[in-house]
Design a protein around this motif. Structure first.
Motif, PDB file in Angstrom:
ATOM      1  N   ALA A 191      -8.157  54.800 -22.883  1.00 58.06           N
ATOM      2  CA  ALA A 191      -9.306  55.280 -22.111  1.00 58.06           C
ATOM      3  C   ALA A 191      -9.357  54.600 -20.747  1.00 58.06           C
ATOM      4  N   LEU A 192     -10.182  55.155 -19.864  1.00 57.71           N
ATOM      5  CA  LEU A 192     -10.367  54.610 -18.518  1.00 57.71           C
ATOM      6  C   LEU A 192     -11.852  54.376 -18.249  1.00 57.71           C
ATOM      7  N   ALA A 193     -12.214  53.139 -17.904  1.00 59.75           N
ATOM      8  CA  ALA A 193     -13.552  52.825 -17.399  1.00 59.75           C
ATOM      9  C   ALA A 193     -13.428  52.803 -15.883  1.00 59.75           C
ATOM     10  N   MET A 194     -13.924  53.872 -15.241  1.00 55.60           N
ATOM     11  CA  MET A 194     -13.694  54.057 -13.811  1.00 55.60           C
ATOM     12  C   MET A 194     -14.945  53.774 -13.005  1.00 55.60           C
ATOM     13  N   GLY A 195     -14.838  52.848 -12.059  1.00 57.57           N
ATOM     14  CA  GLY A 195     -15.955  52.542 -11.180  1.00 57.57           C
ATOM     15  C   GLY A 195     -16.226  53.675 -10.205  1.00 57.57           C
ATOM     16  N   THR A 196     -17.470  53.808  -9.790  1.00 56.70           N
ATOM     17  CA  THR A 196     -17.855  54.869  -8.869  1.00 56.70           C
ATOM     18  C   THR A 196     -18.146  54.294  -7.487  1.00 56.70           C
ATOM     19  N   ASN A 197     -18.026  55.122  -6.456  1.00 63.18           N
ATOM     20  CA  ASN A 197     -18.319  54.711  -5.094  1.00 63.18           C
ATOM     21  C   ASN A 197     -19.363  55.634  -4.492  1.00 63.18           C
ATOM     22  N   ILE A 223     -12.632  59.250 -20.151  1.00 60.91           N
ATOM     23  CA  ILE A 223     -13.059  58.564 -18.924  1.00 60.91           C
ATOM     24  C   ILE A 223     -14.569  58.380 -18.983  1.00 60.91           C
ATOM     25  N   VAL A 224     -15.000  57.162 -18.726  1.00 63.37           N
ATOM     26  CA  VAL A 224     -16.428  56.889 -18.547  1.00 63.37           C
ATOM     27  C   VAL A 224     -16.591  56.286 -17.162  1.00 63.37           C
ATOM     28  N   ARG A 225     -17.449  56.895 -16.351  1.00 67.27           N
ATOM     29  CA  ARG A 225     -17.660  56.435 -14.979  1.00 67.27           C
ATOM     30  C   ARG A 225     -18.966  55.647 -14.882  1.00 67.27           C
ATOM     31  N   GLY A 226     -18.942  54.602 -14.072  1.00 68.13           N
ATOM     32  CA  GLY A 226     -20.127  53.776 -13.897  1.00 68.13           C
ATOM     33  C   GLY A 226     -19.897  52.767 -12.799  1.00 68.13           C
ATOM     34  N   ALA A 227     -20.826  51.854 -12.649  1.00 65.91           N
ATOM     35  CA  ALA A 227     -20.748  50.862 -11.575  1.00 65.91           C
ATOM     36  C   ALA A 227     -19.606  49.871 -11.807  1.00 65.91           C
ATOM     37  N   PHE A 228     -19.092  49.302 -10.694  1.00 67.37           N
ATOM     38  CA  PHE A 228     -18.049  48.272 -10.756  1.00 67.37           C
ATOM     39  C   PHE A 228     -18.685  46.924 -11.102  1.00 67.37           C
ATOM     40  N   THR A 229     -19.418  46.863 -12.187  1.00 69.69           N
ATOM     41  CA  THR A 229     -20.176  45.652 -12.528  1.00 69.69           C
ATOM     42  C   THR A 229     -20.050  45.352 -14.017  1.00 69.69           C
ATOM     43  N   ARG A 230     -20.526  44.172 -14.405  1.00 73.55           N
ATOM     44  CA  ARG A 230     -20.564  43.826 -15.830  1.00 73.55           C
ATOM     45  C   ARG A 230     -21.430  44.828 -16.589  1.00 73.55           C
ATOM     46  N   GLU A 231     -22.587  45.156 -15.989  1.00 70.06           N
ATOM     47  CA  GLU A 231     -23.495  46.100 -16.637  1.00 70.06           C
ATOM     48  C   GLU A 231     -22.849  47.480 -16.779  1.00 70.06           C
ATOM     49  N   ALA A 235     -22.065  49.329 -20.400  1.00 67.47           N
ATOM     50  CA  ALA A 235     -22.490  50.693 -20.737  1.00 67.47           C
ATOM     51  C   ALA A 235     -21.289  51.563 -21.105  1.00 67.47           C
ATOM     52  N   ALA A 236     -20.185  51.409 -20.379  1.00 64.56           N
ATOM     53  CA  ALA A 236     -18.974  52.178 -20.693  1.00 64.56           C
ATOM     54  C   ALA A 236     -18.437  51.791 -22.062  1.00 64.56           C
ATOM     55  N   SER A 253     -11.289  49.565 -14.295  1.00 62.46           N
ATOM     56  CA  SER A 253     -10.912  49.548 -12.882  1.00 62.46           C
ATOM     57  C   SER A 253     -11.359  48.283 -12.149  1.00 62.46           C
ATOM     58  N   SER A 254     -12.076  47.386 -12.817  1.00 63.74           N
ATOM     59  CA  SER A 254     -12.407  46.081 -12.229  1.00 63.74           C
ATOM     60  C   SER A 254     -12.555  45.051 -13.344  1.00 63.74           C
ATOM     61  N   ASP A 255     -12.329  43.800 -13.002  1.00 61.86           N
ATOM     62  CA  ASP A 255     -12.498  42.720 -13.985  1.00 61.86           C
ATOM     63  C   ASP A 255     -13.935  42.654 -14.491  1.00 61.86           C
ATOM     64  N   MET A 256     -14.900  42.903 -13.595  1.00 61.57           N
ATOM     65  CA  MET A 256     -16.300  42.818 -14.002  1.00 61.57           C
ATOM     66  C   MET A 256     -16.631  43.860 -15.065  1.00 61.57           C
ATOM     67  N   GLN A 257     -16.093  45.061 -14.918  1.00 64.29           N
ATOM     68  CA  GLN A 257     -16.279  46.076 -15.947  1.00 64.29           C
ATOM     69  C   GLN A 257     -15.676  45.602 -17.265  1.00 64.29           C
ATOM     70  N   ALA A 258     -14.502  45.004 -17.179  1.00 68.95           N
ATOM     71  CA  ALA A 258     -13.828  44.539 -18.395  1.00 68.95           C
ATOM     72  C   ALA A 258     -14.647  43.458 -19.103  1.00 68.95           C
TER      73      ALA A 258
END
Length: 343
Positions: A191-197, A223-231, A235-236, A253-258
């Motif tokens: 799967a992909l946790a993709m940050g949004t802009n 694919i779950v899209r959301g903020a490039f953040t821990r939060e 959620a993803a 797509s970012s360490d914080m998401q991970a």
């Protein structure tokens, strides 16, 4: 022979006061303060430095800027200075600027386009010597800087913007490295946790994920899209875990998401990488100290910062703008299923 008496306290000590106390000319004081253009004998320089210290002299930055035609200051606009990756990037830009005699004004847009534009306008109004912009958009509006004839460089920028200096990495190639590594562990449901802009622009990390799956003959994962953040990652992670076809591996797509995904998995009583393998993008320090440590695509922060500041210096000299792309490195740790960190 008595040492000269310090002048009575006053609102501001001047260069003339320093010269009088040290027994030198104001020109010599200027050479010491500015590091030139003429050399000063070590003994004389020591007397001037003593006078500066004793009198508490502070050079007038505004007057110096007027004389030099330069504020000796760069501006930096980041989307989130609480993100360890951007904190590291800011530190590297500050170091690179300081090595060239420039101070740095740091601003934070909080991922908000209106706030980013306001910071850019404010920096233009302050007549900084250049702006490093890590924008929330892939194609930001730089009209205010162009109107003020202030050079700029787009930092953490994955593609060329004709007419502008830009520095970044090949996002698609970096993502491919991580996803191919997960495929190498035998995963077929990735799967992909993709940050949004802010501009909802297509991010090339998604392209790299798709290409790696396609080349391996695998179906496109969730694919779950959301903020490039821990939060955003948390959620993803919850959504992935609630899926009927739960993935066996996730690329964030970012360490914080991970980091957020790790929490969701742990709270569910599952393990990483035993139940779900995980890899991410950025190479922040937090990735190394999470548990388990994250396998991550590392961006060369120091090289990028050096290139950004060098681009501003070059623009001030009339050099033509260019796009600098740096390679990424996959830092292999335990979250992907490997036994330990790579050598």
């Amino acid at each position: 022979m008595r040492a000269p008496e310090a002048p009575a306290p006053r609102s501001q000590v001047t260069r003339k006061d320093v010269a009088r106390y040290a027994g030198v000319s104001t020109a010599v004081v200027s050479y010491v303060v500015n590091g030139g253009p003429k050399k000063v004998a070590p003994g004389t320089e020591a007397k001037v430095q003593d006078a500066i210290r004793i009198l508490g002299y502070r050079p007038n930055a505004a007057a110096r800027a007027l004389k030099l035609g330069s504020s000796e200051t760069f501006g930096l606009v980041l989307p989130d200075n609480s993100n360890p990756f951007f904190s590291l990037l800011a530190h590297a830009v500050e170091d690179a600027a300081a090595e060239r005699g420039f101070a740095l004004l740091l601003t934070n847009s909080d991922g908000n386009l209106a706030k980013e534009r306001r910071h850019v306008r404010n920096l233009a109004a302050r007549q900084v010597d250049g702006v490093v912009l890590a924008s929330v958009l892939f194609e930001p509006d730089l009209a205010d800087l162009e109107a003020a004839e202030i050079p700029s460089v787009l930092l953490n920028h994955g593609s060329e913007s004709p007419g502008f200096n830009s520095v970044g990495v090949d996002l698609a190639a970096g993502a491919r490295l991580a996803v191919e590594h997960l495929i190498g562990h035998g995963h077929t449901n990735i799967a992909l946790a993709m940050g949004t802009n802010s501009g909802n622009d297509f991010d090339r990390r998604e392209q790299g994920w798709l290409e790696a799956l396609e080349d391996a003959g695998l179906s496109e994962g969730q694919i779950v899209r959301g903020a490039f953040t821990r939060e955003g990652g948390y959620a993803a992670g919850l959504r992935f875990l609630a899926s009927a076809n739960r993935p066996t591996a996730i690329f964030a797509s970012s360490d914080m998401q991970a980091i957020g995904i790790l929490r969701a998995i742990h709270e569910a009583g599952l393990t990483v990488p035993g139940d779900i393998a995980l890899a991410s993008f950025d190479g922040s320090a937090e990735a190394e100290f999470s548990w388990p440590p994250l396998t991550t695509v590392e961006q060369p922060v120091r090289d990028m910062a050096e290139a950004a500041v060098a681009a501003l210096i070059g623009a001030r000299r009339g050099e033509q703008p260019e796009h600098r792309t740096f390679p990424t490195v996959l830092r292999v740790r335990q979250s992907c299923g490997c036994a330990g960190p790579a050598a």
